[in-house]
Write a protein that holds these residues in place. Structure first.
Motif, PDB file in Angstrom:
ATOM      1  N   LYS A  99     -33.481 -72.913  89.377  1.00 34.16           N
ATOM      2  CA  LYS A  99     -32.474 -73.559  88.560  1.00 34.16           C
ATOM      3  C   LYS A  99     -32.821 -73.531  87.080  1.00 34.16           C
ATOM      4  O   LYS A  99     -32.297 -74.296  86.309  1.00 34.16           O
ATOM      5  CB  LYS A  99     -32.270 -74.991  89.034  1.00 34.16           C
ATOM      6  N   LEU A 100     -33.726 -72.670  86.682  1.00 39.13           N
ATOM      7  CA  LEU A 100     -33.972 -72.455  85.257  1.00 39.13           C
ATOM      8  C   LEU A 100     -32.954 -71.434  84.792  1.00 39.13           C
ATOM      9  O   LEU A 100     -33.133 -70.244  84.964  1.00 39.13           O
ATOM     10  CB  LEU A 100     -35.396 -71.947  85.020  1.00 39.13           C
ATOM     11  N   ILE A 101     -31.870 -71.890  84.188  1.00 33.15           N
ATOM     12  CA  ILE A 101     -30.750 -71.023  83.839  1.00 33.15           C
ATOM     13  C   ILE A 101     -30.608 -70.941  82.323  1.00 33.15           C
ATOM     14  O   ILE A 101     -30.285 -71.934  81.656  1.00 33.15           O
ATOM     15  CB  ILE A 101     -29.435 -71.543  84.445  1.00 33.15           C
ATOM     16  N   PHE A 102     -30.839 -69.746  81.789  1.00 25.70           N
ATOM     17  CA  PHE A 102     -30.634 -69.501  80.367  1.00 25.70           C
ATOM     18  C   PHE A 102     -29.188 -69.089  80.114  1.00 25.70           C
ATOM     19  O   PHE A 102     -28.567 -68.408  80.937  1.00 25.70           O
ATOM     20  CB  PHE A 102     -31.534 -68.356  79.888  1.00 25.70           C
ATOM     21  N   GLY A 103     -28.668 -69.498  78.977  1.00 27.42           N
ATOM     22  CA  GLY A 103     -27.416 -68.951  78.502  1.00 27.42           C
ATOM     23  C   GLY A 103     -27.629 -67.530  77.991  1.00 27.42           C
ATOM     24  O   GLY A 103     -28.760 -67.044  77.912  1.00 27.42           O
ATOM     25  N   GLN A 104     -26.527 -66.875  77.625  1.00 24.94           N
ATOM     26  CA  GLN A 104     -26.603 -65.480  77.184  1.00 24.94           C
ATOM     27  C   GLN A 104     -27.169 -65.345  75.775  1.00 24.94           C
ATOM     28  O   GLN A 104     -27.502 -64.249  75.334  1.00 24.94           O
ATOM     29  CB  GLN A 104     -25.217 -64.823  77.221  1.00 24.94           C
ATOM     30  N   GLY A 105     -27.264 -66.442  75.072  1.00 25.49           N
ATOM     31  CA  GLY A 105     -27.775 -66.430  73.711  1.00 25.49           C
ATOM     32  C   GLY A 105     -26.666 -66.388  72.668  1.00 25.49           C
ATOM     33  O   GLY A 105     -25.639 -65.732  72.870  1.00 25.49           O
ATOM     34  N   THR A 106     -26.866 -67.078  71.555  1.00 24.65           N
ATOM     35  CA  THR A 106     -25.937 -67.077  70.425  1.00 24.65           C
ATOM     36  C   THR A 106     -26.638 -66.462  69.225  1.00 24.65           C
ATOM     37  O   THR A 106     -27.676 -66.968  68.782  1.00 24.65           O
ATOM     38  CB  THR A 106     -25.495 -68.503  70.062  1.00 24.65           C
TER      39      THR A 106
ATOM     40  N   GLN B  98     -43.265 -81.214  85.093  1.00 26.97           N
ATOM     41  CA  GLN B  98     -42.014 -80.616  85.517  1.00 26.97           C
ATOM     42  C   GLN B  98     -41.949 -79.150  85.081  1.00 26.97           C
ATOM     43  O   GLN B  98     -42.477 -78.779  84.039  1.00 26.97           O
ATOM     44  CB  GLN B  98     -40.834 -81.364  84.900  1.00 26.97           C
ATOM     45  N   VAL B  99     -41.253 -78.358  85.879  1.00 28.51           N
ATOM     46  CA  VAL B  99     -41.053 -76.954  85.528  1.00 28.51           C
ATOM     47  C   VAL B  99     -40.309 -76.839  84.211  1.00 28.51           C
ATOM     48  O   VAL B  99     -40.439 -75.856  83.488  1.00 28.51           O
ATOM     49  CB  VAL B  99     -40.277 -76.238  86.654  1.00 28.51           C
ATOM     50  N   GLY B 100     -39.564 -77.841  83.835  1.00 33.39           N
ATOM     51  CA  GLY B 100     -38.800 -77.807  82.599  1.00 33.39           C
ATOM     52  C   GLY B 100     -39.595 -78.066  81.336  1.00 33.39           C
ATOM     53  O   GLY B 100     -39.026 -78.112  80.257  1.00 33.39           O
ATOM     54  N   GLU B 101     -40.908 -78.238  81.438  1.00 35.54           N
ATOM     55  CA  GLU B 101     -41.727 -78.425  80.237  1.00 35.54           C
ATOM     56  C   GLU B 101     -41.528 -77.242  79.294  1.00 35.54           C
ATOM     57  O   GLU B 101     -41.340 -76.111  79.739  1.00 35.54           O
ATOM     58  CB  GLU B 101     -43.203 -78.509  80.614  1.00 35.54           C
ATOM     59  N   PRO B 102     -41.553 -77.457  77.978  1.00 39.81           N
ATOM     60  CA  PRO B 102     -41.363 -76.353  77.027  1.00 39.81           C
ATOM     61  C   PRO B 102     -42.302 -75.187  77.318  1.00 39.81           C
ATOM     62  O   PRO B 102     -43.490 -75.394  77.577  1.00 39.81           O
ATOM     63  CB  PRO B 102     -41.680 -76.998  75.681  1.00 39.81           C
ATOM     64  N   GLN B 103     -41.745 -73.992  77.266  1.00 40.81           N
ATOM     65  CA  GLN B 103     -42.510 -72.791  77.578  1.00 40.81           C
ATOM     66  C   GLN B 103     -42.942 -72.079  76.303  1.00 40.81           C
ATOM     67  O   GLN B 103     -42.231 -72.083  75.302  1.00 40.81           O
ATOM     68  CB  GLN B 103     -41.659 -71.849  78.436  1.00 40.81           C
ATOM     69  N   HIS B 104     -44.110 -71.428  76.406  1.00 40.29           N
ATOM     70  CA  HIS B 104     -44.640 -70.610  75.327  1.00 40.29           C
ATOM     71  C   HIS B 104     -44.558 -69.158  75.779  1.00 40.29           C
ATOM     72  O   HIS B 104     -45.099 -68.807  76.827  1.00 40.29           O
ATOM     73  CB  HIS B 104     -46.089 -70.993  75.027  1.00 40.29           C
ATOM     74  N   PHE B 105     -43.890 -68.342  74.977  1.00 41.97           N
ATOM     75  CA  PHE B 105     -43.609 -66.963  75.360  1.00 41.97           C
ATOM     76  C   PHE B 105     -44.526 -65.973  74.658  1.00 41.97           C
ATOM     77  O   PHE B 105     -44.927 -66.177  73.504  1.00 41.97           O
ATOM     78  CB  PHE B 105     -42.166 -66.598  75.008  1.00 41.97           C
ATOM     79  N   GLY B 106     -44.795 -64.870  75.367  1.00 39.59           N
ATOM     80  CA  GLY B 106     -45.382 -63.707  74.713  1.00 39.59           C
ATOM     81  C   GLY B 106     -44.295 -62.936  73.966  1.00 39.59           C
ATOM     82  O   GLY B 106     -43.117 -63.301  74.009  1.00 39.59           O
ATOM     83  N   ASP B 107     -44.691 -61.856  73.302  1.00 40.28           N
ATOM     84  CA  ASP B 107     -43.732 -61.091  72.504  1.00 40.28           C
ATOM     85  C   ASP B 107     -43.028 -59.983  73.287  1.00 40.28           C
ATOM     86  O   ASP B 107     -42.249 -59.225  72.720  1.00 40.28           O
ATOM     87  CB  ASP B 107     -44.435 -60.495  71.278  1.00 40.28           C
ATOM     88  N   GLY B 108     -43.324 -59.894  74.567  1.00 38.59           N
ATOM     89  CA  GLY B 108     -42.551 -58.992  75.412  1.00 38.59           C
ATOM     90  C   GLY B 108     -43.151 -57.610  75.583  1.00 38.59           C
ATOM     91  O   GLY B 108     -43.908 -57.127  74.736  1.00 38.59           O
ATOM     92  N   THR B 109     -42.794 -56.995  76.687  1.00 37.32           N
ATOM     93  CA  THR B 109     -43.105 -55.585  76.953  1.00 37.32           C
ATOM     94  C   THR B 109     -41.786 -54.867  77.174  1.00 37.32           C
ATOM     95  O   THR B 109     -41.028 -55.232  78.079  1.00 37.32           O
ATOM     96  CB  THR B 109     -43.979 -55.423  78.205  1.00 37.32           C
ATOM     97  N   ARG B 110     -41.520 -53.873  76.341  1.00 42.39           N
ATOM     98  CA  ARG B 110     -40.300 -53.078  76.538  1.00 42.39           C
ATOM     99  C   ARG B 110     -40.640 -51.919  77.448  1.00 42.39           C
ATOM    100  O   ARG B 110     -41.383 -51.010  77.070  1.00 42.39           O
ATOM    101  CB  ARG B 110     -39.745 -52.572  75.216  1.00 42.39           C
ATOM    102  N   LEU B 111     -40.119 -51.959  78.652  1.00 43.93           N
ATOM    103  CA  LEU B 111     -40.428 -50.984  79.698  1.00 43.93           C
ATOM    104  C   LEU B 111     -39.272 -50.018  79.869  1.00 43.93           C
ATOM    105  O   LEU B 111     -38.126 -50.445  80.042  1.00 43.93           O
ATOM    106  CB  LEU B 111     -40.705 -51.707  81.021  1.00 43.93           C
ATOM    107  N   SER B 112     -39.585 -48.743  79.819  1.00 46.69           N
ATOM    108  CA  SER B 112     -38.585 -47.700  80.078  1.00 46.69           C
ATOM    109  C   SER B 112     -39.007 -46.926  81.307  1.00 46.69           C
ATOM    110  O   SER B 112     -40.147 -46.450  81.385  1.00 46.69           O
ATOM    111  CB  SER B 112     -38.477 -46.741  78.882  1.00 46.69           C
ATOM    112  N   ILE B 113     -38.088 -46.792  82.248  1.00 48.60           N
ATOM    113  CA  ILE B 113     -38.334 -46.034  83.467  1.00 48.60           C
ATOM    114  C   ILE B 113     -37.485 -44.759  83.403  1.00 48.60           C
ATOM    115  O   ILE B 113     -36.265 -44.816  83.330  1.00 48.60           O
ATOM    116  CB  ILE B 113     -37.973 -46.842  84.729  1.00 48.60           C
TER     117      ILE B 113
END
Lengths: 112, 114
Positions: A99-106, B98-113
């Motif tokens: 149920k972690l649902i993100f919007g599409q982004g603005t 809770q799972v809803g605690e604020p998350q800290h993100f990495g900068d991502g991996t752009r993967l091309s197959i």
């Protein structure tokens, strides 16, 4: 399953207040509402989180009406550096990760 | 400050290959997440882990698996890569609770197959 809807894009000018609204009609009793900001080539960054009523921190305010079916992120006096994509996230309070649902982004474009 | 590091910013692989995406966090967080991000779709949760060797499926787990052998590291595995798995992959972590605690993100991996 809950659906989180937000406008695709918004334009503003420097110094103005910007309000971005997210619709989440099927929000569950225990769900949080969280907003993230994302710049190009970076991961999203936490802005603010709330459960009900109003929350304010040093960068934004979050308004949540009593029925919690929507929420509004308010950015006071935006600057060019606030140009970014803003995501609304609903969920996480129940322990059910599905149920972690993100919007599409603005995409917010701030003009000089 | 929390740092979430993804091993590669860009990755190009071929159809059918087994692909590993690695993520490391330095804040001793229990919760770790893998998302994929596609234009117009926002972020969609693939898998979540709340402790070592523990995992839960997210919205779109098909075609993926995960591994969490150490607390700081969470790996996403594409068992047999397909072109529809070309995407931006984001890893995140959060503190316990809770799972809803604020998350800290990495900068991502752009993967091309290909």
């Amino acid at each position: 399953l809950a659906k989180t809807t937000q406008p695709i894009s918004m334009d503003s000018y420097e110094g103005q207040e910007v309000n971005i609204t997210c619709s989440h009609n099927n929000i569950a009793t225990n769900d949080y509402i969280t907003w993230y900001q994302q710049f190009p080539s970076q991961g999203p960054r936490f802005i603010i989180q709330g459960y009900k009523t109003k929350v304010t921190n040093e960068v934004a305010s979050l308004f949540i009406p009593a029925d919690r079916k929507s929420s509004t992120l308010s950015l006071p006096r935006v600057s060019l550096s606030d140009t970014a994509v803003y995501y609304c996230l609903v969920g996480g309070g129940s322990g059910n990760t599905g149920k972690l649902i993100f919007g599409q982004g603005t995409t917010l474009q701030v003009k000089p | 400050d929390v740092k979430v590091t993804q091993s590669s910013r860009y990755l190009v692989k071929r159809t059918g290959e087994k692909v590993f995406l690695e993520c490391v966090q330095d804040m001793d967080h229990e919760n770790m997440f893998w998302y994929r991000q596609d234009p117009g779709l926002g972020l969609r949760l693939i898998y979540f882990s709340y402790d070592v060797k523990m995992k839960e499926k997210g919205d779109i787990p098909e075609g993926y698996s995960v591994s969490r052998e150490k607390k700081e590291r969470f790996s996403l595995i594409l068992e047999s890569a397909s072109t529809n798995q070309t995407s931006m992959y984001l890893c995140a972590s959060s503190s316990p609770g809770q799972v809803g605690e604020p998350q800290h993100f990495g900068d991502g991996t752009r993967l091309s197959i290909l």
